[in-house]
Every structure is written in C-alpha cells, then in structure tokens.
Design an enzyme around this catalytic site. Structure first.
Site, PDB file in Angstrom:
ATOM      1  N   HIS A 290       0.820  -1.204   0.000  1.00  0.00           N
ATOM      2  CA  HIS A 290       0.000   0.000   0.000  1.00  0.00           C
ATOM      3  C   HIS A 290       0.860   1.263   0.000  1.00  0.00           C
ATOM      4  CE1 HIS A 290      -3.812   2.076   0.884  1.00  0.00           C
ATOM      5  NE2 HIS A 290      -3.069   2.888   1.590  1.00  0.00           N
TER       6      HIS A 290
ATOM      7  N   HIS B 215     -10.341   2.465  -1.527  1.00  0.00           N
ATOM      8  CA  HIS B 215     -10.583   2.014  -0.156  1.00  0.00           C
ATOM      9  C   HIS B 215     -11.354   0.698  -0.235  1.00  0.00           C
ATOM     10  CE1 HIS B 215     -10.326   3.953   4.041  1.00  0.00           C
ATOM     11  NE2 HIS B 215      -9.146   3.888   3.506  1.00  0.00           N
TER      12      HIS B 215
END
Lengths: 256, 769
Positions: B50, B100
C-alpha cells in the site's frame, strides 16, 4: 452570518449576499461577542453539532444563539437556510407560536428516511406584506433552489399545522416551474418549504436558493439561452431574487 | 549477521506483522539489534504494498507524467494541473485518487466514508480548498444478499461523509459484476483549488531544523491499527473481526471543522510569507506521516509520543505511532508561528469542543540527524534511519502476459446472426432491455443521495452530462470537468485494451461537456500480484494506460495501486484499471449538458460503424461470448474530441454524449431522457444497419459521440476541417415519444425502463427540475 461546527454552505451564501449589495462576514460559534453589531443575521446550511438529537436542536441551545434570539425579538431580520431553518424552528423562532426553544413544529427526517439532493422550485405562499424580511417580493414568486437535506419534512401536531396555514406562517411551498403546488420531495406537511414568524422578520427556508443563483448553475433552458455569453453566464439570476428581496429589506431597515 | 536477526523473525511472527522473513532479517541486520515492536509495525506499514508500491513501481514508471499543463507531478500526496489565469494569478487543480477497497468490503459504511476522508486530506495538505469528489464504484451482483448490503452501505457512507464535510460529489460510475461479489472496489477522486504560488509541499522546508512538528485532529485511538498492511492481504472470513479493527472510524463533522480551520491557517501563512510543511496522516499513521515529511526534506525527527492526545489511556507506543486514526494531519512550522497555528485550531475553531480530545499539539521537533527517534515514557521506542524506513523495498514479480485472441469478422457476424435467431426481438424491445441493464440503468437514485451542489460552484452536477463541471474560482469563467473511464467486462477480456479504452472513455467524457483534457489520474485495482497471471494483467494494463496517454497527449498527475483484491476462495476481481480525466475550460459559457435542447435538431453520430461486441451489454443480453473489444483508432478519436469541443464552443452543436455502455441507440435515448425540454427523438435504423451488415450495430460500444447539431453548415465545415466522418441518425422532436423506424414508445415508458432497476434498489426521490 453565524457558523456552527458542521456548517458547509457559508461561502456560497456569503457570495449571494454580497452580490445583492450587502456586506457580510462570518462569525464563528466561538465568537458570540462579535454578534451584536450587525443589522441582520443569516444562519446558512450544513449541519451543526452533528445534528444530534434533532437537526438544529443542539445549536438552538448554544449560548451563541442568545444574541440571535435577542436580535429577532428586537425586530431585526433573521434568515435561516437549510440547517439554519432547522435551528430557527428548534429555537422556537418559527413559526414562533410557542415559547422560545420549545419548538411547536420541526423539520423531521425526510419521508424517504434519507438525505436527498434534488432540484426544486418553491413558491411564495403568503401575502408579501406579511414577510417584511423579503421586501418587495412578488406575490406568488417562484424561486429555483436545491433541496439538499436529510431532515426537511415539516412535522407538527394537526392543530399546529392548521395554525401555520391559517395564520400565514406557511411562507414557501414546493411547486413546479410554472408555480403549481406539488407534493414535497421530502414528504413535508402542507408541502411546506419555508416558515415565517407572525412579525415577518424571521424566515426559515429549507431548500437552497443560493445554489441556483447564477446563470451557470441553471439546468433548464435559461442557461442554454445565453450560451456563449460569458458575462451573462456568470451573472446572478434565478435564486438570487430571494436574496435581492432580503437585501431590500435589510437596506431599508438600516437606512430607516 | 547480528545476533538479533533470527529473534527478529520470531518477534515479527509473534506480533503478526505482514513483513516477510527476509524483510525482518534485513531490518534487524540494518539496525544491528532486535527491533522494537514500534519499529516493526512502522516497517510493516512503510514497506507494505500500500505504501511502498513494491510490486508495481518498476512498471508504473512507464506512465507519462510530464506536460506543459502539469504544475506538480506525481510524487507528493496529490498532483496539480494548471487550470488557467485569472486576475494575474495562476490557478491549479489538485488531483488525488485512492482506493478504499478492503475496508469497504469489511465494514462498507465506514470503509467508504473514510475513503473520502483520506483523499480529502491528501488534497487539503497541498494548501488547497477541496472542491469536489467523484467515486468509481464496482459492486457485486445485487442478487447476492451480502452484495446488496455492501452496495447500500457504500453509497450511504459516501453520502454521509461527503455531505457533512460540504464537498460536492460531481461524478463517478458504477458497475455490477460477479467478480466483485467478495471484493468491492471503492475508488475516489478528489479535486482541490490552489493558486500556484500558494502550494504547500509535503516536506520539512529547507532550514527547518528545530521547527515544531504539530499533530492536528482527532484523539488517537486503537481504530485503524494495521490498516496499511491489511490492505495488502487477501481477505479471509476467519480474520473478519481482526480486519474490522483495522478500519478507521469516520468523523466527517470534525473533518468539516478541520478543513475550515486549515483554510484559516493557509491564509495566515500566506499573509506572513511563511513556508511550512503539511501532510495527511494516512497509512502508517503518525510515524509514517512525520517520517515521510522529514525524509522528503532531508531532515530527521524527534517525536514525543506522550504528547499525542489519545482517546484512551495506556495506549501502547506502537498504536500511538502507527495507528491510523482518521481526521489527523501533521504540520511542520517555525516555532514563531506555532502559537498562531494552535490558536486557530484550538480556540477559533475550538477543536476540543467539537470532539473529545481533538486538538492541535506540538509532538516533536525536526532534527538534522536523518533519523526518526520516538520516545515514550522516557524510553526510546524507535530509532531508525529515515532513508532506510521510507526508501521502501522493491520486488520484481514474475508475470505472465494475458493471452490475446480475437475472432475474425466472419466469426463475429455469424455469432450475431445465430444469437439474434435464438433471441428474436425488435430494436425497440432490445433498447428497453439495454436501458434496463444494470450497467446502463439510470444512476440518478444514487447521485441524489449525494450533495452535488454544495459550495455553490457546480455548473453540471452528476447525471446531467458525461462529466461533472465546477466553476471553482468565483467570478472567473474558468471551469474544471471530471470524467471517469473503466469497464470491468472489458478488463476480463483484455486488460491492456481495456486500459486504453478506459483512458479514451475518460478523455471523451470531458470532451463531451466542452472541456480540454488536461490530466489523467489512475487507480489500478487488481488481484494477487504473486500470482503471475494477475501480475501479468496488471503489467498489460499499465502498458495500455501508458500507450493511450501518449497517443492522446495527456499526462498522469496522480494514481494509486490496489492489489490483493482477491477472496479467500481464490477469486480475483476483474482487472480494473479505472481512469479519471481532469478537463479544463477557459470559458464556461460554452459547456453543455447531454440532454437534447431543441426540437428539429439533427442527431449525428461521429463513431465508426463497427460490429465489435466484446464485453458489450448487448453481447451479454444476447449470450454472445466475443473477445473482440471495440477498436481504438487514436488519431480518429482525437479528431472526434476536437470536433466536439470546437462545435460546442461555436454553437454548431447543443449537446454531446460519448457512446458507452449500451451503444449508440442507448446513447441517443439517454440524451432524450435527460432533456431539460423533454424532447423526444426519431431514428431511422435501416441505412446504418444495412451499411454495417446488421442492426445490432446500434448497440455496438464504439468509441465516438452522438451530437445534437443545430447549425448543420458550421458542423459540416468543422467536420471537414477535423477529417471526421459523421452520419445522420435521426432528429430531435418536440413530442414526448421515441420513434425507431416504425416503432413508437412514450418517453415515460422508456424512462421507466431506464430508471426502475436502481430506483427500486436505492429508493425514489424526485425534484421538479
């Protein structure tokens, strides 16, 4: 223009107010001492204190509202839009038929149970002479606006609704573009979009005229009619008539 | 090798970090001792996929990122593209793009809401006012009960957060596909407005040794601990509870106030000519953010974790340092300015009164050591080299490029003829079915849950045109459009070609409102990169994105990669490169919505007549399994876009719409169904059908536009100048009917077919416009 934690429409409302020749400034909830010196007050849209309990309820009891209530009782003009309208109802200033901060009517959750943002038209439903805060507004004036709220359904006991209608507190109703009254998109009683007090100096309106107050914001044929004309496209029109009437009232009072 | 190395592996496993054994050994070896828990969690976050893009970076460098319109390229929290000049100032549009996905699958409402919360901070910390958001969403099948829940809650979460902070939602798209049954995709684009001279950078400024590090926002709690590394894992039912703890808790009302207070800080900084550093706390929490700020400025940091406002007592240092509690930002300011900064947040905007424990507080100082040192209760819990921590790791993942197959023209035609024979229907009947398809049906019932007009700068809210349009500088004629592209049905067939079509779609969408494509932003949503086929799909998509951007001459200014969108049963999401295009408009008086404006206008199509049905809605309805995606001829497409913007500018056309899902006939129907004057249309389908060899061509999703021509002579002249072949498809009528050949239907009936599917799911709400 009074700003609470959660207010979100202060900039466009201030722009509309300035476009019609008024001076305005933002006063935060933390600055009650600044409030005394103004000629008129606007409570813009958004949320306040997370809209806990009921939309506008906590803000109505905030100490900063004392000054606004005093001003309203002294006859100064007080306008609430969206969350501002909810606060004025919770403060008991509109319809103003009961004691302060003991609301007789409230803007309750929409019939759909959801926030919704739809373009609407609202129509002046009361004799213009009854609403000095909108000086010189045309009888039956139709104003474009956006109904962007989760709690805009007028709710009150039947006898209070009857009083609102009978005694001229029903300031605006939802209508189509031609001015024919329609059912409120939020299920509001009396198709109510706005309330005014008996003295006509405190007005609460749920939809936002300031969000359709410039030609470039119009989604109907009026924008198309001035395509290619930059100046006209950026000029105030539509919902601005609401603020023009407000400015006439404030300026007349300030001069008097 | 040092003594602590093997212990480090044991400790890492014990703490449950996602770092590999090799990575743990490297860390211990570098430190020369056993890492602390705080250090291990810090590395876990910073070296996660990430944060570090460890699998993707070597491929992402292929994307073009430079161009005259770029004010700030890829590298900070967001990129900035030039909007234009007004009153002697150059204005820029800040562009950020995030996913998300994992949080939204686990806790959909909070996951989607905090997706907005995070991206808004990325824009804010560039010194910008946040002016708009747009959400590309990919849901599973609504037949599946859990998917229904996710699809409802995600929309609710976006609405709850965006509406409360007062940022208009101006676009996005929605697809439903079985590949998202276990992994929803929730992407979000956010836009900001900043003057070029007022840009704030996410780094400790030059000469900032001894400056204050100030943490602003919500009191730190346990929520969102381990979020960064969790986003880099495959979701597993068994870990459901643990995963939920990794999702942050949104507080949009606090964010509303923090945004406004930060705008006041910007004004003070500018008035005093102070250069500061500002960055959002996202993945990796306080340590990640302050470390990146100081590392970017070539500095070090000394942080006192005891000075961090916490919601609970006795939080362990690793949670204070790494936890991803929402609604926090970090400033680096000279000590002379700190009292002003604290007064704005804590007194004027009274954060402590708005939310318990919320505040701005000094938590450390910038040092010149190049090290990140954190103390807690008198103990040093972290002491690492910043470059080593933030420099990340790189992996070369093995990949297998996806196979490539196309049918011959003859095979394609035969498949269509066979399918149509099995499922005979009139064009009108097929149009109704196409309009009611889940990926074509009206999205109005979703858009109406979002406030698209707050801030009073919206010229075109979502649902009225191919792109949302904002007029962000009050009084100025400058406009900004945001268009989205990406189609999971295409992604499954050919990730590279799908990526190219996604770029073209996004670019075409801004052209259709009259905007000039100025910048791109991408979010790449893929499966597990350790599976060579999945990695191959990713590499192919990046190749496609790079090629299309070069051909169309538009650079990327921001982007995001989301891997591991894979369920525990091993199902990967459809390769989903999702692209946003930022369009700029010099004169907003020239823009147009897509609805038909005038009875009597000619309906003209600029797209090629091709029967390419791969991944199309009609192919699904007809049961055709074609692998041939629509061909993208770049030069022709660029000319079409130029024709549309020029024709809108000179008034030769009154509306335009990019042909997309459902093809040309669906595009025409949608222009009628969104007409402000409720104009109908008449189409003669025969000539086109004969020319193309089959009437199904009316549903072919070819890259091109349908336009409403009001000045035929000017349009013909422009068409000749741009070398665009166009054909007449029919005319706009003043009747409330759609006429297709000798079939006729009322617009009300057609509207019902189009609006009913999602209205039934998301609920009705009508206005009078």
């Amino acid at each position: 223009m009074l700003v609470f934690p959660g207010t979100n429409s202060e900039d466009e409302t201030l722009r509309a107010v300035r476009a019609v020749g008024l001076e305005g400034e933002l006063v935060h909830w933390s600055q009650p001492e600044k409030l005394a010196r103004f000629d008129a007050y606007i409570l813009p849209g958004g949320f306040a204190y997370e809209d806990r309990i009921r939309a506008g309820a906590v803000a109505a009891h905030d100490a900063v509202m004392d000054s606004v209530i005093e001003a309203a009782q002294a006859g100064k003009y007080v306008l609430g839009i969206c969350n501002g309208a909810q606060i004025l109802a919770e403060a008991g200033l509109v319809p103003g038929t009961g004691p302060l901060r003991r609301p007789t009517a409230a803007f309750a959750p929409n019939a759909s149970g959801r926030f919704q943002s739809v373009h609407v038209h609202v129509k002046l439903a009361v004799d213009p002479s009854r609403v000095p805060i909108l000086a010189g507004i045309e009888p039956g004036a139709v104003i474009p606006a956006w109904a962007s709220h989760g709690d805009g359904r007028l709710a009150a006991p039947d006898d209070e609704l009857a009083r609102i209608e009978r005694d001229g507190h029903l300031a605006f109703v939802y209508c189509d573009r031609d001015g024919t009254t329609v059912a409120a998109p939020n299920g509001s009683a009396l198709s109510c979009a706005g309330l005014v007090n008996a003295e006509g100096n405190v007005l609460a309106i749920m939809p936002h005229p300031e969000r359709d107050a410039w030609t470039f914001q119009h989604l109907d044929a009026t924008r198309d009619a001035v395509r290619g004309n930059t100046e006209e496209m950026l000029a105030p029109s539509g919902g601005i008539v609401f603020f023009e009437a407000f400015a006439r009232a404030v300026l007349a009072e300030a001069i008097a | 090798m040092t003594a602590g190395v093997d212990d480090a592996v044991a400790r890492g496993r014990e703490l449950g970090v996602a770092l590999s054994d090799d990575e743990l050994r490297r860390i211990a070896d570098h430190l020369g001792r056993l890492p602390t828990a705080t250090e291990l969690f810090a590395f876990d976050a910073q070296w996660s996929e990430h944060c570090s893009y460890k699998s993707s970076r070597e491929h992402l460098k292929k994307l073009p990122t430079e161009g005259p319109s770029v004010l700030l390229g890829v590298g900070e929290d967001a990129g900035i593209v030039r909007l234009g000049e007004w009153n002697g100032e150059t204005y820029g549009i800040v562009v950020a793009h995030e996913s998300h996905n994992h949080p939204s699958q686990v806790v959909p409402f909070e996951g989607a809401a905090t997706g907005i919360g995070g991206i808004v901070r990325d824009v804010l910390c560039m010194g910008a006012e946040v002016i708009g958001i747009a959400d590309p969403l990919r849901f599973g099948r609504l037949e599946n009960e859990h998917c229904r829940y996710v699809a409802q809650q995600v929309v609710d979460g976006i609405a709850a957060y965006g509406n409360a902070i007062g940022v208009p939602n101006v676009g996005g798209d929605v697809f439903f596909d079985e590949s998202f049954d276990d992994n929803v995709l929730v992407n979000v684009v956010a836009l900001g407005l900043v003057k070029e001279k007022d840009i704030i950078h996410s780094r400790a400024p030059e000469g900032s040794v001894g400056w204050d590090i100030v943490l602003v926002g919500k009191a730190t709690d346990r929520s969102g601990f381990g979020g960064a590394s969790f986003s880099s894992l495959t979701l597993d039912e068994e870990d459901a509870d643990q995963n939920k703890g990794a999702v942050q808790v949104p507080d949009p009302f606090l964010k509303n106030v923090i945004m406004r207070a930060s705008y006041a800080v910007f004004a003070e900084l500018r008035a005093n000519g102070i250069v500061a550093g500002f960055k959002d706390l996202g993945a990796g929490g306080l340590a990640g953010c302050s470390a990146e700020l100081c590392a970017a400025g070539g500095m070090g940091a000394e942080v006192e974790l005891d000075r961090v406002s916490t919601a609970q007592r006795d939080l362990p240092p690793e949670v204070i340092a790494i936890g991803e509690t929402q609604e926090r930002l970090c400033w680096i300011v000279p000590p002379s300015f700190t009292p002003t900064l604290l007064a704005i947040y804590n007194e004027m905007y009274s954060l402590p009164r708005v939310a318990r424990g919320a505040c701005a507080a000094i938590i450390g100082k910038v040092s010149d050591t190049g090290r990140y040192v954190a103390k807690h209760c008198g103990e040093t819990v972290m002491d690492v080299d910043l470059e080593f921590l933030t420099g990340g790791v790189r992996y070369h993942r093995e990949f297998v490029m996806p196979p490539h197959s196309r049918e011959t023209e003859l095979e394609r035609e035969r498949a269509v003829v066979d399918a149509v024979r099995v499922r005979p229907a009139t064009l009108l009947a097929r149009l109704r079915a196409v309009l009611a398809h889940r990926d074509v049906a009206s999205r109005a019932s979703i858009f109406r849950r979002y406030d698209g007009v707050v801030r009073g700068c919206t010229a075109i809210p979502p649902g009225f045109a191919d792109a949302g349009v904002l007029v962000p500088v009050p009084g100025a004629p400058l406009g900004v459009a945001v268009g989205i592209g990406g189609n999971p049905r295409y992604g499954k067939i050919d990730p590279r070609h799908a990526a190219e079509l996604a770029v073209a779609e996004a670019v075409g969408h801004v052209a259709a409102v009259g905007a000039h494509a100025a910048a791109l932003t991408d979010c790449l949503n893929f499966g597990d990169p350790t599976v060579p086929e999945q990695m191959g799909a990713f590499v192919a998509a990046v190749d496609g994105l790079a090629h299309a951007a070069r051909e169309l001459g538009v650079p990327y200014v921001s982007g995001n990669v989301s891997f591991y969108n894979r369920s525990s049963s091993g199902k990967h999401v459809a390769p989903s490169p999702i692209v946003g295009c930022i369009g700029t408009i010099a004169d907003v008086s020239r823009i147009a919505t897509m609805g038909f404006k005038h009875a009597g206008s000619a309906i003209v199509v600029t797209a090629p007549l091709e029967l390419a049905l791969g991944g199309s809605v009609i192919a699904e309805l007809l049961g055709i399994a074609s692998a041939t995606l629509p061909e993208l001829r770049y030069h022709a497409f660029v000319r079409q876009c130029a024709l549309v913007t020029d024709a809108l500018a000179c008034g030769a056309i009154a509306s335009a719409h990019l042909i997309g899902d459902g093809g040309t006939l669906a595009a025409i129907a949608k222009m009628s169904l969104t007409s402000p004057r409720r104009c109908g249309f008449r189409v003669d389908p025969k000539p086109v059908a004969e020319h193309a060899g089959h009437e199904i061509v009316w549903f072919s999703e070819v890259p091109g536009f349908v336009v409403e021509v009001v000045d035929a002579a000017s349009f013909a002249e422009l068409g000749a100048r741009h070398h665009v072949d166009a054909y007449d498809a029919g005319e706009v009528t003043g009747e409330p009917d759609a006429v297709i050949g000798d079939e006729r239907v009322t617009l009300a009936e057609l509207r019902e077919a189009w609006e009913a599917p999602l209205r039934e799911f998301y609920g009705a709400s009508t206005g009078s416009a």
